[in-house]
Structure formats: C-alpha cells, structure tokens
Design a protein around this motif. Structure first.
Motif, PDB file in Angstrom:
ATOM      1  N   THR A   1       0.817  -1.212   0.000  1.00  0.00           N
ATOM      2  CA  THR A   1       0.000   0.000   0.000  1.00  0.00           C
ATOM      3  C   THR A   1       0.854   1.267   0.000  1.00  0.00           C
ATOM      4  O   THR A   1       0.310   2.375   0.010  1.00  0.00           O
ATOM      5  CB  THR A   1      -0.913   0.016   1.234  1.00  0.00           C
ATOM      6  N   ILE A   2       2.184   1.107  -0.012  1.00  0.00           N
ATOM      7  CA  ILE A   2       3.099   2.250   0.023  1.00  0.00           C
ATOM      8  C   ILE A   2       3.869   2.330  -1.294  1.00  0.00           C
ATOM      9  O   ILE A   2       4.779   1.535  -1.540  1.00  0.00           O
ATOM     10  CB  ILE A   2       4.086   2.133   1.201  1.00  0.00           C
TER      11      ILE A   2
ATOM     12  N   GLU B   1       1.992   8.652   2.980  1.00  0.00           N
ATOM     13  CA  GLU B   1       2.567   7.514   2.269  1.00  0.00           C
ATOM     14  C   GLU B   1       3.950   7.824   1.720  1.00  0.00           C
ATOM     15  O   GLU B   1       4.862   7.000   1.791  1.00  0.00           O
ATOM     16  CB  GLU B   1       1.634   7.079   1.138  1.00  0.00           C
TER      17      GLU B   1
END
Length: 304
Positions: free
Chosen positions: A108-109, A196
């Motif tokens: 997710t990064i 992020e």
C-alpha cells in the motif's frame, strides 16, 4: 445494488471492518440474498480464531465469523483469499466445485525515489558508521510482544545499531521501551503517523527491516510487503499460516514464530553482512514483481 441486479460487486472482506462489533450478519445476509448477481469476495481475513484458552466472548465471535464466511462463500460467484492458508477453511463452506483463488496483496506504500530526502533522514538518525534497522506497522499487541524482545537483544548486542519505528502508535511503543531501557533512548526513534510518501522515504533510509508476525508472515502482510517492494532485506517470522514460497524465495530471513533470539541473531547477521543484505534486497524486488505487483491483482479480477 438492490436496484441493479446486473451490477458487479467486489467486497474486500475483513470482518472487523463492517462495524456492528465485527458481527455484521445483516450485510452477509443481504449479499446472500443477491447470490445470483456477479459478486466477488476477496477474503483479506476470514474469522477470529476459536480456542479453549480464550474467553467465551471471543469464541462466540469466532463462531459468528465462521457463519458469516459461510454466507459469503455461498453468495459469491468468485472467491479470492489474500493468504493461501484461508483456502482450506473456506473450502468447508463453499459450494461444491467453487474455485477459491489466491490473490496476494500488493504493497500500500508506493516507492518514492527521492535520494536527497532519503539521505537527509538517514543522516539525521544514523551516523555514517551506524546501521539503521526499521520496523513499519501499527504496533498492535501481538506484533509488539514479538518485536520488543528481539529489539532488546539487538540493541544490547550491536552497539552501532539504530532502530526506526515507522507508523502510527510507534511513539507509544518507543516511550514504553525507553521507560524500561533508558540507556537505549538515543538509539531508538519513532516517526508517528506519516503520509505515504514519507513512509517510503523513511523505509528507504533503513538498511534492514524487522517484521515479526503472529503465526508467521503471509502474503497479506502489507507492512512487510512495503519493505520488500523497496528492496530491503527483511527479517521476519515463519509460522502455521506462512506460505511455502517464502522459504524458497531467498527474499527474507525467517525465524520461528515467538523465537526472539533467533529473530535477533538473523537480523544482526543481515546488519553485519552488507553484501548478503544487498543480495536479499535484490531477491525481494524480484519476488515482489513476480508475485505481488498490482498488475497481477488486476489480471486476476479481469479474468472471467
């Protein structure tokens, strides 16, 4: 959804994500009533475990979760799991012949390639001869209980090691750790919650990542996948839920779950051996591209 029976529906299922104290049975019943629609369910998690050693309340939660999973497997025209270990459990509930596909979760990064920002973080936290060890997560009890003794051993043994705690709740873990071990205060840092892009920059500043998990690493552990996507050598744990490919990949160091000393020794070996850590990082990038990259998720969802 009630007005359009031709709608295609994708449910990413984590029972704790749908409120009602993690027991949203009406949602599952609604989907079951619409079982003739095109419904895809992605089980990121399935059910709270049932065990003799826990409270009646938690066991009751596990029973309800299993009933919810049974409804969803009957409602779905397609079923995916984020971890291969869920397949056997769901197969007990799914209609005969219903295929259960494995869909590893991408990180997710996104990887941010900002050399100047990464170097600035590294310079601020670790002198030139130091090695920076990172952990990314939310520091829940089960992970923290495994991380803490490993870090105690590492910081006691490796005098030039610094530890960077990335992610929300890391400040509390830091404060509790330093309260118990004040001599490590100058070698332990916590970022708190970050955007992020900043998470990526801080992971990029680390030499090695340490990511223990209850029941072992699986293909649904996005916190570990963040470091792997960044090409970081990662020390983690293997357990009853871990997939076989982790052992074969050469992309991570695996210690048995709840063996803090083995995890610490393996991490120290990676910190000391820069060539090995670099080679493992290269294998991590290869593994990520071959198994976890978002293109594989999109292809699986588009497949008829």
């Amino acid at each position: 959804m009630e007005s359009d029976r031709a709608a295609r529906v994708l449910v990413e299922y984590v029972p704790h994500a749908f409120k009602m104290r993690a027991m949203n049975v009406p949602l599952c019943l609604m989907l079951l009533r619409r079982r003739h629609s095109d419904i895809t369910v992605m089980f990121h998690e399935v059910a709270y475990p049932i065990s003799r050693g826990q409270s009646i309340r938690h066991n009751a939660l596990g029973v309800v979760h299993q009933a919810m999973a049974a409804m969803l497997t009957r409602a779905a025209s397609r079923i995916f799991v984020a971890a291969q270990s869920w397949t056997e459990m769901l197969a007990r509930y799914a209609p005969k012949g219903r295929k259960i596909g494995w869909m590893p979760v991408p990180s997710t990064i996104p990887v941010v390639r900002d050399r100047a920002a990464t170097l600035a973080v590294r310079t601020r936290l670790a002198p030139s001869e130091s090695r920076l060890l990172g952990h990314f997560g939310t520091y829940g009890t089960l992970v923290a209980d495994r991380l803490k003794p490993a870090l105690e051993s590492i910081l006691s043994t490796h005098q030039s090691a610094r530890v960077l705690l990335i992610g929300r709740n890391g400040e509390k873990f830091h404060d509790d750790f330093v309260r118990e071990h004040p001599t490590f205060a100058s070698r332990l840092f916590a970022t708190g919650a970050l955007a992020e892009s900043d998470v990526s920059i801080h992971i990029g500043a680390c030499d090695v990542m340490i990511q223990p998990y209850p029941d072992g690493i699986t293909s649904r552990n996005t916190s570990a996948l963040a470091g792997i996507a960044h090409g970081k050598a990662t020390a983690t744990t293997t357990g009853k839920l871990s997939e076989d490919f982790w052992q074969r990949s050469g992309a991570v160091f695996l210690a048995p779950d709840q063996n803090a000393e083995a995890l610490a020794r393996g991490t120290i070996d990676l910190i000391n051996d820069r060539d090995r850590a670099k080679a493992m990082g290269c294998e991590a990038v290869r593994l990520y591209r071959e198994v976890f990259d978002l293109e594989h998720t999109i292809a699986a969802l588009r497949e008829a």
